[in-house]
Motif scaffolding. Structure first.
Motif, PDB file in Angstrom:
ATOM      1  N   TRP A  46      46.594  53.139  40.761  1.00 52.97           N
ATOM      2  CA  TRP A  46      47.765  52.277  40.935  1.00 52.97           C
ATOM      3  C   TRP A  46      47.594  50.948  40.207  1.00 52.97           C
ATOM      4  N   LEU A  47      46.380  50.656  39.734  1.00 54.46           N
ATOM      5  CA  LEU A  47      46.045  49.355  39.152  1.00 54.46           C
ATOM      6  C   LEU A  47      45.849  49.473  37.641  1.00 54.46           C
ATOM      7  N   LYS A  48      45.662  48.338  36.999  1.00 60.55           N
ATOM      8  CA  LYS A  48      45.397  48.311  35.565  1.00 60.55           C
ATOM      9  C   LYS A  48      44.156  49.159  35.261  1.00 60.55           C
ATOM     10  N   GLU A  49      44.240  49.981  34.232  1.00 58.29           N
ATOM     11  CA  GLU A  49      43.130  50.882  33.892  1.00 58.29           C
ATOM     12  C   GLU A  49      41.832  50.089  33.710  1.00 58.29           C
ATOM     13  N   GLY A  50      40.776  50.608  34.300  1.00 56.68           N
ATOM     14  CA  GLY A  50      39.462  49.970  34.201  1.00 56.68           C
ATOM     15  C   GLY A  50      39.152  48.994  35.326  1.00 56.68           C
ATOM     16  N   THR A  51      40.105  48.754  36.219  1.00 56.87           N
ATOM     17  CA  THR A  51      39.882  47.830  37.332  1.00 56.87           C
ATOM     18  C   THR A  51      38.838  48.399  38.284  1.00 56.87           C
ATOM     19  N   THR A  52      37.940  47.559  38.748  1.00 56.79           N
ATOM     20  CA  THR A  52      36.902  47.952  39.711  1.00 56.79           C
ATOM     21  C   THR A  52      37.027  47.104  40.972  1.00 56.79           C
ATOM     22  N   GLY A  53      36.283  47.476  41.987  1.00 58.07           N
ATOM     23  CA  GLY A  53      36.248  46.690  43.211  1.00 58.07           C
ATOM     24  C   GLY A  53      35.761  45.273  42.960  1.00 58.07           C
ATOM     25  N   ALA A  54      34.771  45.137  42.078  1.00 54.18           N
ATOM     26  CA  ALA A  54      34.259  43.809  41.744  1.00 54.18           C
ATOM     27  C   ALA A  54      35.343  42.958  41.077  1.00 54.18           C
ATOM     28  N   ASP A  55      36.191  43.586  40.267  1.00 51.54           N
ATOM     29  CA  ASP A  55      37.300  42.861  39.625  1.00 51.54           C
ATOM     30  C   ASP A  55      38.293  42.351  40.668  1.00 51.54           C
ATOM     31  N   ILE A  56      38.597  43.193  41.634  1.00 50.19           N
ATOM     32  CA  ILE A  56      39.524  42.808  42.700  1.00 50.19           C
ATOM     33  C   ILE A  56      38.942  41.632  43.489  1.00 50.19           C
ATOM     34  N   MET A 103      41.597  32.838  57.858  1.00 52.28           N
ATOM     35  CA  MET A 103      41.691  34.243  57.471  1.00 52.28           C
ATOM     36  C   MET A 103      40.493  34.553  56.573  1.00 52.28           C
ATOM     37  N   GLN A 104      39.906  35.707  56.793  1.00 54.90           N
ATOM     38  CA  GLN A 104      38.809  36.188  55.954  1.00 54.90           C
ATOM     39  C   GLN A 104      39.283  37.429  55.213  1.00 54.90           C
ATOM     40  N   LEU A 105      39.047  37.458  53.900  1.00 53.16           N
ATOM     41  CA  LEU A 105      39.409  38.606  53.078  1.00 53.16           C
ATOM     42  C   LEU A 105      38.148  39.352  52.663  1.00 53.16           C
ATOM     43  N   PHE A 106      38.201  40.670  52.767  1.00 51.20           N
ATOM     44  CA  PHE A 106      37.073  41.538  52.436  1.00 51.20           C
ATOM     45  C   PHE A 106      37.530  42.570  51.413  1.00 51.20           C
ATOM     46  N   ASP A 111      33.827  52.775  43.578  1.00 53.19           N
ATOM     47  CA  ASP A 111      34.286  52.902  42.191  1.00 53.19           C
ATOM     48  C   ASP A 111      34.253  54.342  41.713  1.00 53.19           C
ATOM     49  N   ASP A 112      33.283  55.124  42.168  1.00 56.19           N
ATOM     50  CA  ASP A 112      33.192  56.527  41.758  1.00 56.19           C
ATOM     51  C   ASP A 112      34.413  57.325  42.221  1.00 56.19           C
ATOM     52  N   ALA A 113      34.930  56.993  43.394  1.00 57.85           N
ATOM     53  CA  ALA A 113      36.107  57.681  43.924  1.00 57.85           C
ATOM     54  C   ALA A 113      37.406  57.018  43.461  1.00 57.85           C
ATOM     55  N   GLY A 114      37.302  55.840  42.830  1.00 57.22           N
ATOM     56  CA  GLY A 114      38.490  55.138  42.378  1.00 57.22           C
ATOM     57  C   GLY A 114      39.319  54.588  43.521  1.00 57.22           C
ATOM     58  N   GLN A 115      38.643  54.086  44.561  1.00 55.66           N
ATOM     59  CA  GLN A 115      39.341  53.592  45.745  1.00 55.66           C
ATOM     60  C   GLN A 115      38.745  52.273  46.218  1.00 55.66           C
ATOM     61  N   ALA A 116      39.604  51.450  46.797  1.00 46.03           N
ATOM     62  CA  ALA A 116      39.154  50.203  47.412  1.00 46.03           C
ATOM     63  C   ALA A 116      39.929  50.000  48.707  1.00 46.03           C
ATOM     64  N   LEU A 117      39.316  49.274  49.606  1.00 49.74           N
ATOM     65  CA  LEU A 117      39.960  48.902  50.849  1.00 49.74           C
ATOM     66  C   LEU A 117      39.908  47.383  50.951  1.00 49.74           C
ATOM     67  N   LEU A 118      41.076  46.765  50.996  1.00 55.89           N
ATOM     68  CA  LEU A 118      41.158  45.329  51.201  1.00 55.89           C
ATOM     69  C   LEU A 118      41.416  45.104  52.683  1.00 55.89           C
TER      70      LEU A 118
END
Length: 149
Positions: A46-56, A103-106, A111-118
């Motif tokens: 759903w994000l820009k190609e190449g985006t990783t959790g570290a980028d987010i 508020m705390q953001l996590f 990255d291997d599965a191409g998923q992140a949880l905010l």
């Protein structure tokens, strides 16, 4: 484990749900007077190609670096564990910020599965509508945004 998005039931959920992409699964339960954890699951597709959790995480950190009330917490499950931010080493306790306007953001990612949880942890009564009203009034009047909070 759930935060690394490798929960044992995800393969069967993907198989039997008929979804084209494996679902992001984040169960939560609790018994508390106030406070909440809001979870936003993301597929990297759903994000820009190449985006990783570290980028987010980096983007959120930059955006909120001077925020009075919003903190971006360490990146990933291991760093959050090392910072002792989990209840019993495994849970984001929803009432940790009770009676605050914070508020705390996590960001948790696989990255291997191409998923992140905010995740956003906040006191829904403090950081909710009433706290936002006071904070916005302070800003509109040119006052320090934290007065009365």
């Amino acid at each position: 484990l759930v935060f690394n998005k490798a929960h044992k039931h995800i393969p069967e959920m993907g198989k039997y749900s008929g979804l084209g992409t494996k679902p992001i699964f984040q169960p939560q339960i609790g018994s508390f007077a106030q406070g909440m954890v809001v979870s936003v699951p993301l597929h990297y597709a759903w994000l820009k190609e190449g985006t990783t959790g570290a980028d987010i995480h980096a983007a959120l950190s930059k955006h909120y670096e001077e925020s009075t009330f919003i903190s971006v917490m360490p990146y990933g499950e291991n760093a959050v564990k090392e910072a002792d931010l989990f209840e019993r080493g495994a849970f984001l306790r929803p009432d940790t910020l009770a009676n605050t306007n914070k508020m705390q953001l996590f960001v948790f990612a696989n990255d291997d599965a191409g998923q992140a949880l905010l995740c956003a942890r906040l006191d829904n009564l403090g950081k909710g509508a009433s706290g936002a009203a006071v904070q916005n009034l302070n800003l509109a009047l040119g006052l320090e945004e934290s007065i009365g909070l």
